[in-house]
Design an enzyme around this catalytic site. Structure first.
Site, PDB file in Angstrom:
ATOM      1  N   LYS A 110      39.244  50.688  38.700  1.00  0.00           N
ATOM      2  CA  LYS A 110      38.287  49.572  38.746  1.00  0.00           C
ATOM      3  C   LYS A 110      36.913  50.052  38.302  1.00  0.00           C
ATOM      4  CE  LYS A 110      38.289  46.643  42.335  1.00  0.00           C
ATOM      5  NZ  LYS A 110      38.335  46.306  43.782  1.00  0.00           N
TER       6      LYS A 110
HETATM    7  C1  E4P Z   1      38.887  42.990  44.562  1.00  0.00           C
HETATM    8  O1  E4P Z   1      39.301  43.796  43.754  1.00  0.00           O
HETATM    9  C2  E4P Z   1      37.587  43.073  45.222  1.00  0.00           C
HETATM   10  O2  E4P Z   1      37.328  44.356  45.659  1.00  0.00           O
HETATM   11  C3  E4P Z   1      37.419  42.082  46.347  1.00  0.00           C
HETATM   12  O3  E4P Z   1      38.101  40.909  46.124  1.00  0.00           O
HETATM   13  C4  E4P Z   1      36.001  41.985  46.787  1.00  0.00           C
HETATM   14  O4  E4P Z   1      35.617  40.757  47.254  1.00  0.00           O
HETATM   15  P1  E4P Z   1      34.548  40.547  48.419  1.00  0.00           P
HETATM   16  O5  E4P Z   1      33.792  41.831  48.574  1.00  0.00           O
HETATM   17  O6  E4P Z   1      33.708  39.402  48.014  1.00  0.00           O
HETATM   18  O7  E4P Z   1      35.356  40.214  49.620  1.00  0.00           O
END
Ligand code: E4P
Length: 376
Positions: free
Chosen positions: A111
């Site tokens: 990521k």
């Molecule tokens: C997904 O890969 C993300 O890390 C995740 O959905 C983060 O979302 P949030 O921090 O708004 O919950």
């Protein structure tokens, strides 16, 4: 429950939860993790709270141990592992982490944030067959930039629009998922849409209703979904929008047998527009590696140059915005404007940062076959 076309991933950093949710739902196609989720892992919390704490190396080692346990528990959508990145982290620094993280498990996706540096890292990663998940996507232009940066990838690529966080700032986050899906529909399918930052069953059902490729869901939402006997959207499903609609932007253009993402053609607008650090609201850039950013947030073009091209090309069909500019100005010739000059428009202050840079590979063919004919 019936399997949907949309792959379901768990958004969590605790393998115990992976096991529990897999039992509850019956399967898990994959899992996404990030540093904040890892920090919530009970074991990691204990270590952080201990007198000794955790060094950066030890944090990486803990992250590795966690994804090693998750890896065999999930299906072919893999396990997303996020690089540690701050505002000033360079692509090279991200790549160093990515190369190591990618060796941790056989089904890793790395990521990277949808930033200029993240995009540079992604471009190099897919070139070495490292699967990537481009996270923190808040706009269609970022998704277009992901498509462009990973063009030709032989490995799967994900882009993660952040639904819940867009809702938090008053936008209708699910619109972005639909818009990106629509924009990619004309492409070659090398990027899959992974809806992220899901907070409610409604958002989950919306993703199913438009056959989003993948969705990553926190355990709490999957618990609610199970408690309600796994409802599915039917023909009458209607999503209740919470924020203001995110309008579709025409960024995908078919050219020479390929899909090119561009926001080059602007339309004149009336009234006030909010100017932000990176953009004017309603505008975007298709190729963020080459355009946009703090130093190219706004592009200015002079009416005099229009006159020049009209006479040079013997044309009279140009409309303002034709050359991709945000501001079509009368006066302010290249001879009189200097880098560092500042101009106030309304309550926004703009600074001249650099001369215009002609985008040869994109503008020439697009203008020659599209609204215009040439751009020197
Ligand atoms: C997904 O890969 C993300 O890390 C995740 O959905 C983060 O979302 P949030 O921090 O708004 O919950």
């Amino acid at each position: 429950m019936t399997r949907t076309k949309t792959k379901i991933l768990l958004d969590d950093g605790d393998p115990q939860e992976t096991q529990r949710i897999r039992r509850l739902v019956g399967f898990l196609d994959g899992q996404t993790t990030n540093p904040s989720l890892i920090a919530k892992n009970p074991e990691v919390k204990k270590l952080v709270a201990s007198e000794h704490g955790l060094s950066v190396r030890e944090q990486m080692a803990e992250y590795r141990k966690i994804v090693e346990v998750i890896s065999p528990l999930v299906g072919d959508a893999g396990v997303s592992i996020e690089v540690f990145a701050e505002e000033n982290t360079t692509a090279e620094e991200m790549l160093d982490q990515a190369r190591e993280m990618f060796t941790w498990i056989p089904n890793a996706f790395i990521k990277y944030p949808c930033t200029r540096e993240g995009l540079r890292a992604a471009e190099q990663s897919v070139g070495s067959d490292i699967r990537v998940n481009m996270t923190l996507c808040f706009s269609q232009a970022q998704a277009a930039a992901v498509y462009a940066a990973t063009n030709g990838a032989k490995v799967p690529v994900y882009v993660s629009p952040f639904v819940g966080r867009l809702d938090d700032i008053g936008e209708n986050g699910v619109d972005l998922v639909a818009n990106v899906k629509r924009m990619y529909a004309a492409g070659d399918g090398h990027v899959a849409v992974l809806a992220a930052s899901i907070r409610t069953i409604e958002q989950l059902l919306y993703c199913f209703s438009i056959d989003t490729d993948l969705v990553t869901v926190p355990a709490k939402v999957l618990d609610d979904w199970a408690r309600n006997s796994f409802p599915m959207p039917d023909g009458n499903f209607k999503y209740t929008a919470t924020g203001k609609p995110m309008l579709y932007q025409e960024l995908a253009v078919a050219w020479a047998g390929k899909t090119v993402h561009t926001a080059v053609w602007k339309e004149p607008v009336r009234g006030r527009r909010m100017a932000r650090r990176l953009n004017i609201d309603g505008d975007g850039q298709g190729d963020l590696a080459g355009h946009g950013g703090e130093h190219r947030a706004v592009f200015v073009y002079q009416i005099d140059s229009y006159r020049y091209w009209q006479s040079e090309l013997r044309r009279n069909d140009f409309t303002h915005g034709q050359f991709g500019e945000n501001f079509t100005v009368d006066g302010l010739s290249d001879q009189e404007v200097c880098i560092g000059d500042r101009y106030r428009i309304g309550s926004a202050l703009f600074e001249v940062t650099q001369p215009r840079v002609t985008c040869e590979p994109t503008l020439r063919p697009l203008l020659s076959e599209g609204r215009g004919r040439t751009f020197g």
